[in-house]
Design a protein around this motif. Structure first.
Motif, PDB file in Angstrom:
ATOM      1  N   ARG A  50      66.135  59.694  61.575  1.00 12.29           N
ATOM      2  CA  ARG A  50      64.852  59.443  62.240  1.00 12.29           C
ATOM      3  C   ARG A  50      63.708  59.441  61.247  1.00 12.29           C
ATOM      4  O   ARG A  50      63.812  60.044  60.179  1.00 12.29           O
ATOM      5  CB  ARG A  50      64.552  60.555  63.254  1.00 12.29           C
ATOM      6  CG  ARG A  50      65.368  60.476  64.514  1.00 12.29           C
ATOM      7  CD  ARG A  50      65.278  61.811  65.235  1.00 12.29           C
ATOM      8  NE  ARG A  50      66.007  61.742  66.491  1.00 12.29           N
ATOM      9  CZ  ARG A  50      65.436  61.504  67.664  1.00 12.29           C
ATOM     10  NH1 ARG A  50      64.120  61.363  67.758  1.00 12.29           N
ATOM     11  NH2 ARG A  50      66.167  61.444  68.751  1.00 12.29           N
ATOM     12  N   ASP A  99      59.883  71.651  63.015  1.00 10.55           N
ATOM     13  CA  ASP A  99      60.548  70.345  63.014  1.00 10.55           C
ATOM     14  C   ASP A  99      60.984  69.995  64.426  1.00 10.55           C
ATOM     15  O   ASP A  99      61.496  70.833  65.144  1.00 10.55           O
ATOM     16  CB  ASP A  99      61.813  70.395  62.137  1.00 10.55           C
ATOM     17  CG  ASP A  99      61.457  70.756  60.727  1.00 10.55           C
ATOM     18  OD1 ASP A  99      60.259  70.859  60.441  1.00 10.55           O
ATOM     19  OD2 ASP A  99      62.388  70.955  59.939  1.00 10.55           O
ATOM     20  N   GLY A 129      63.961  59.597  51.689  1.00 15.22           N
ATOM     21  CA  GLY A 129      64.752  60.638  52.332  1.00 15.22           C
ATOM     22  C   GLY A 129      65.868  61.091  51.427  1.00 15.22           C
ATOM     23  O   GLY A 129      66.182  60.444  50.431  1.00 15.22           O
ATOM     24  N   GLY A 130      66.484  62.220  51.781  1.00 20.30           N
ATOM     25  CA  GLY A 130      67.596  62.751  51.007  1.00 20.30           C
ATOM     26  C   GLY A 130      68.850  61.931  51.256  1.00 20.30           C
ATOM     27  O   GLY A 130      68.845  60.999  52.058  1.00 20.30           O
ATOM     28  N   SER A 131      69.944  62.292  50.571  1.00 20.32           N
ATOM     29  CA  SER A 131      71.160  61.513  50.759  1.00 20.32           C
ATOM     30  C   SER A 131      71.720  61.791  52.154  1.00 20.32           C
ATOM     31  O   SER A 131      71.642  62.902  52.655  1.00 20.32           O
ATOM     32  CB  SER A 131      72.191  61.837  49.679  1.00 20.32           C
ATOM     33  OG  SER A 131      72.548  63.183  49.758  1.00 20.32           O
ATOM     34  N   LYS A 135      68.810  56.134  55.250  1.00 19.73           N
ATOM     35  CA  LYS A 135      67.912  55.127  54.678  1.00 19.73           C
ATOM     36  C   LYS A 135      68.662  53.908  54.166  1.00 19.73           C
ATOM     37  O   LYS A 135      68.224  52.775  54.359  1.00 19.73           O
ATOM     38  CB  LYS A 135      67.042  55.746  53.577  1.00 19.73           C
ATOM     39  CG  LYS A 135      67.811  56.361  52.415  1.00 19.73           C
ATOM     40  CD  LYS A 135      66.856  57.109  51.491  1.00 19.73           C
ATOM     41  CE  LYS A 135      67.482  57.464  50.150  1.00 19.73           C
ATOM     42  NZ  LYS A 135      68.635  58.360  50.217  1.00 19.73           N
ATOM     43  N   MET A 182      62.265  59.901  56.067  1.00 16.67           N
ATOM     44  CA  MET A 182      63.389  59.816  56.986  1.00 16.67           C
ATOM     45  C   MET A 182      64.261  61.054  56.841  1.00 16.67           C
ATOM     46  O   MET A 182      64.471  61.558  55.726  1.00 16.67           O
ATOM     47  CB  MET A 182      64.200  58.565  56.662  1.00 16.67           C
ATOM     48  CG  MET A 182      65.101  58.115  57.773  1.00 16.67           C
ATOM     49  SD  MET A 182      65.753  56.472  57.443  1.00 16.67           S
ATOM     50  CE  MET A 182      66.765  56.269  58.892  1.00 16.67           C
ATOM     51  N   HIS A 183      64.752  61.553  57.970  1.00 12.55           N
ATOM     52  CA  HIS A 183      65.620  62.729  57.956  1.00 12.55           C
ATOM     53  C   HIS A 183      66.532  62.648  59.165  1.00 12.55           C
ATOM     54  O   HIS A 183      66.059  62.419  60.281  1.00 12.55           O
ATOM     55  CB  HIS A 183      64.762  64.001  58.001  1.00 12.55           C
ATOM     56  CG  HIS A 183      65.559  65.266  57.930  1.00 12.55           C
ATOM     57  ND1 HIS A 183      66.423  65.526  56.888  1.00 12.55           N
ATOM     58  CD2 HIS A 183      65.625  66.327  58.761  1.00 12.55           C
ATOM     59  CE1 HIS A 183      66.985  66.710  57.088  1.00 12.55           C
ATOM     60  NE2 HIS A 183      66.517  67.208  58.222  1.00 12.55           N
ATOM     61  N   LYS A 184      67.819  62.823  58.925  1.00 13.02           N
ATOM     62  CA  LYS A 184      68.819  62.782  59.994  1.00 13.02           C
ATOM     63  C   LYS A 184      68.671  61.557  60.896  1.00 13.02           C
ATOM     64  O   LYS A 184      68.699  61.661  62.120  1.00 13.02           O
ATOM     65  CB  LYS A 184      68.762  64.053  60.830  1.00 13.02           C
ATOM     66  CG  LYS A 184      69.256  65.273  60.070  1.00 13.02           C
ATOM     67  CD  LYS A 184      69.265  66.497  60.947  1.00 13.02           C
ATOM     68  CE  LYS A 184      69.824  67.692  60.194  1.00 13.02           C
ATOM     69  NZ  LYS A 184      69.553  68.945  60.877  1.00 13.02           N
ATOM     70  N   PHE A 238      59.431  68.339  51.423  1.00 12.34           N
ATOM     71  CA  PHE A 238      60.127  67.254  50.741  1.00 12.34           C
ATOM     72  C   PHE A 238      59.217  66.568  49.743  1.00 12.34           C
ATOM     73  O   PHE A 238      59.625  66.174  48.658  1.00 12.34           O
ATOM     74  CB  PHE A 238      60.644  66.248  51.776  1.00 12.34           C
ATOM     75  CG  PHE A 238      61.648  65.289  51.212  1.00 12.34           C
ATOM     76  CD1 PHE A 238      62.953  65.703  50.994  1.00 12.34           C
ATOM     77  CD2 PHE A 238      61.297  63.995  50.894  1.00 12.34           C
ATOM     78  CE1 PHE A 238      63.881  64.842  50.459  1.00 12.34           C
ATOM     79  CE2 PHE A 238      62.220  63.133  50.358  1.00 12.34           C
ATOM     80  CZ  PHE A 238      63.518  63.542  50.138  1.00 12.34           C
ATOM     81  N   CYS A 249      70.487  60.523  54.903  1.00  9.85           N
ATOM     82  CA  CYS A 249      69.463  60.530  55.942  1.00  9.85           C
ATOM     83  C   CYS A 249      69.469  59.228  56.742  1.00  9.85           C
ATOM     84  O   CYS A 249      68.810  59.110  57.757  1.00  9.85           O
ATOM     85  CB  CYS A 249      68.080  60.769  55.351  1.00  9.85           C
ATOM     86  SG  CYS A 249      67.424  59.343  54.471  1.00  9.85           S
ATOM     87  N   HIS A 285      65.193  58.268  47.095  1.00  9.29           N
ATOM     88  CA  HIS A 285      65.235  59.700  47.404  1.00  9.29           C
ATOM     89  C   HIS A 285      64.200  60.430  46.556  1.00  9.29           C
ATOM     90  O   HIS A 285      64.050  61.636  46.636  1.00  9.29           O
ATOM     91  CB  HIS A 285      66.631  60.256  47.100  1.00  9.29           C
ATOM     92  CG  HIS A 285      66.916  60.306  45.630  1.00  9.29           C
ATOM     93  ND1 HIS A 285      67.364  59.204  44.942  1.00  9.29           N
ATOM     94  CD2 HIS A 285      66.779  61.295  44.725  1.00  9.29           C
ATOM     95  CE1 HIS A 285      67.511  59.528  43.665  1.00  9.29           C
ATOM     96  NE2 HIS A 285      67.149  60.781  43.507  1.00  9.29           N
TER      97      HIS A 285
END
Lengths: 289, 369
Positions: free
Chosen positions: B216, B368, B41-43, B47, B212-214, B238, B45, B197
């Motif tokens: 979840r 989404d 996931g991005g920063s 994780k 993973m995002h936000k 992604f 998120c 990431h």
């Protein structure tokens, strides 16, 4: 090294020479003058010392128990204040280093805020706190802890409190500087590998904070040792510290040679442990490199 | 060796709140014994927070964590059968390589002979035997990472957590370390949980990936599933690059759907059953390498076909990348393997060409959730 031209080399030497020149004019030269005076005899003249050279003053210092006791008391009081500063300063520095940036700058401001007020005034304020009808005694009586005012003022304990209070920031700031740089993951890694919080502190935090501890202790111990104002204002007439002896010999007795000898002795007492510590650190740094 | 155990690590309804901020939001996850599992996931998120909860540095606001059948939700880090390799490596700077590696066993008060033996084994494993007396400052980044790895493995944890294990390495070393990690994992049979990431890192390393995002999980699956069948637009975007076409659904049956896309100026079909209705908006996507590019009109009429002009092309040796401008003005990306060496490149700048792909390569993306 032909890369550096002659002119560059001269520039380099000049730049390096400036701090040495400064130290020579404002430290080495006065020190040599003091050394010379310490070897003279006091005379009623101006300046009040002879041109003779003898070790009489040092022999006198070493034989008179009063001076030995005063040096010892200074060392004990300064050391006790240093230890208390470390015990108070370490958790404070740790707390500041681990707080959020906004809170951190506010807390640092609080640490340096006392410097806005004259040192002399702050020590005077302690007289108001500690004397027999001062804030501390009144509070204790009001709380019913004591019936009679405690004699705190004009004791070694008052000096000890005064030293600790005055020099605490000099302990906190270097400690903060080392703790703030420390990677928090290191402690987490120790915990992850099975160390308890206490073990992680002694295995990781403490050894890595040692340069800060050493710097803080030196910054507190050295000036506390020669402190003049605090023992003068908070200490009793017989609770002498060496800084006060120095001042009295110089100012009231006008015995410049003896005062100079006292100063030289103080310097020797301070320089020996510092050199020892620095060599120790240099050796450690070498073994790490 | 170890028995298959699909829920060796079990997260049930895990949430973590920091004040009003929800870092991890009601996550359920089962990780099997011996898996190499990646959380991607991005920063921001969540994780890293999830990993720190597995390590025991954070306590979940809600939910339950089990490792090998034992509830460890509130167990402190120093009592968990889990070790971690930190992103910063967190190698103790004042200890030599061997002291660093021995630290975990020392804290266990293991006998000196056993410590010495295991340290030797670990030094062998990470090929640092010649560096045992060095201090970390004398090591390169890659060597420091191997110290961190050996230190985390010496207690033979049930689970090894790795926080961005390849992020700080240069490209050559990354590839090397990647395979080294996979070999070590294979050799020791320890369950690895990796947080990253970097989608490429996750794709090559892992047996399974959770995107993973936000706070979840959007999708959990094998790298291939996630790449070929992304469940929504975020995942599709992604992982890798993708061309998307917006449109309106014109037909739905058991075999597939069709949309009329204004982006493409044509009808696009996709196979499979999808939860869409005629007349509603939908999005169909295709990966650049699934698209064929050519001068001649494709013969198979079941293919999705469009005309375009080559706007830009990049020759990468093994691949050629094309940016194709469609009649509608939309730019799509096409990548093609250079299978044959030819004197002239087949398709050139400003050439009028056809792009096409098979309906089974089309991906239907839902919004989404």
């Amino acid at each position: 090294m032909e890369l550096l031209g002659r002119r560059d080399l001269w520039w380099r030497r000049l730049i390096v020479a400036i701090p040495y020149l400064w130290l020579f004019v404002f430290f080495a030269l006065p020190f040599l003058i003091i050394l010379k005076i310490s070897l003279a005899d006091p005379i009623m003249a101006r300046p009040p010392f002879s041109e003779t050279v003898s070790a009489d003053n040092f022999i006198f210092l070493l034989n008179d128990k009063l001076y030995a006791i005063t040096y010892l008391r200074s060392i004990v009081l300064a050391a006790a204040a240093t230890v208390l500063c470390l015990l108070l300063g370490f958790p404070m520095a740790y707390g500041i280093a681990r707080s959020t940036p906004a809170v951190r700058s506010f807390l640092l401001l609080l640490i340096v805020l006392p410097f806005w007020i004259s040192f002399l005034l702050r020590v005077y304020a302690w007289m108001g706190l500690l004397n027999n009808y001062g804030v501390v005694n009144n509070l204790l009586i009001w709380l019913g802890v004591i019936d009679q005012p405690l004699q705190i003022m004009y004791t070694d304990f008052a000096i000890f409190l005064g030293l600790t209070y005055s020099y605490l920031p000099f302990m906190i700031l270097p400690l903060y500087a080392t703790l703030e740089r420390m990677d928090l993951d290191l402690v987490d890694a120790a915990l992850d590998l099975g160390a308890s919080r206490t073990a992680a502190f002694w295995d990781i935090t403490w050894p890595l904070a040692r340069p800060g501890v050493v710097a803080g202790c030196l910054l507190v111990f050295i000036p506390a040792m020669g402190e003049y104002v605090i023992p003068y204002l908070l200490g009793g007439p017989e609770a002498m510290m060496i800084g006060r002896v120095l001042f009295d010999e110089f100012y009231f007795n006008r015995d410049w040679p003896l005062a100079s000898a006292v100063a030289i002795m103080l310097l020797v007492i301070l320089v020996v442990p510092i050199v020892f510590l620095q060599r120790n650190q240099a050796r450690e740094a070498e073994s790490a490199a | 060796m170890s028995q298959p155990d699909p829920s060796f690590i079990r997260l049930q309804g895990i949430s973590k709140h920091f004040g009003d901020f929800v870092a991890v939001d009601n996550v359920d996850l089962d990780i099997g014994r011996g898996e190499l599992f990646s959380i991607l996931g991005g920063s921001g998120c969540g994780k890293t927070t999830l990993l720190r909860m597995l390590a025991g540095f954070e306590t979940p606001t809600a939910g339950r964590i089990e490792i090998d059948g034992v509830d460890v939700t509130t167990v402190p880090p120093y009592e968990r059968p889990v070790n971690m390799m930190f992103q910063s490596y967190a190698v103790f700077p004042h200890m030599s390589v061997e002291k660093n590696i021995a630290y975990g066993l020392r804290k266990e008060r293991a006998p000196a002979a056993q410590i010495a033996k295991r340290v030797d084994e670990m030094l062998e494993l990470v090929q640092l035997a010649d560096f045992r007396r060095r201090k970390p400052v004398q090591l390169s980044g890659g060597q420091q990472q191997r110290v961190a790895l050996a230190r985390a493995l010496i207690k033979r944890p049930k689970v090894l957590l790795l926080d961005e294990p390849l992020a700080a390495l240069d490209k050559k070393l990354r590839e090397h370390t990647q395979f080294e990690l996979m070999n070590i994992q294979d050799e020791l049979g320890i369950t690895f949980v990796v947080v990253t990431h970097d989608q490429e890192e996750a794709m090559t390393l892992s047996s399974r990936i959770a995107v993973m995002h936000k706070g979840r999980f959007l999708q959990v699956g094998k790298p291939k599933e996630i790449y070929e069948y992304p469940c929504n637009r975020f995942v599709a975007d992604f992982i890798g690059t993708i061309n998307t076409f917006e449109g309106t659904v014109t037909a739905v049956d058991d075999d597939g759907i069709a949309i009329e896309s204004t982006d493409a100026g044509t009808s696009i079909t996709a196979l499979g059953q999808h939860d869409v209705a005629v007349g509603k908006p939908a999005c169909i996507a295709v990966r650049p390498e699934k698209v064929f590019i050519g001068r001649d009109e494709p013969s198979d009429s079941s293919d999705i076909r469009m005309r375009g002009v080559v706007d830009d092309l990049a020759y990468l040796g093994n691949l050629s990348l094309y940016r194709v401008r469609l009649a509608s003005g939309k730019i799509i990306l096409v990548s093609q393997q250079n299978r044959q060496r030819s004197a002239e490149r087949y398709v050139e700048w400003e050439d009028e060409i056809w792009v096409s792909w098979r309906p089974r390569s089309s991906i239907v993306l839902v919004e989404d959730r």
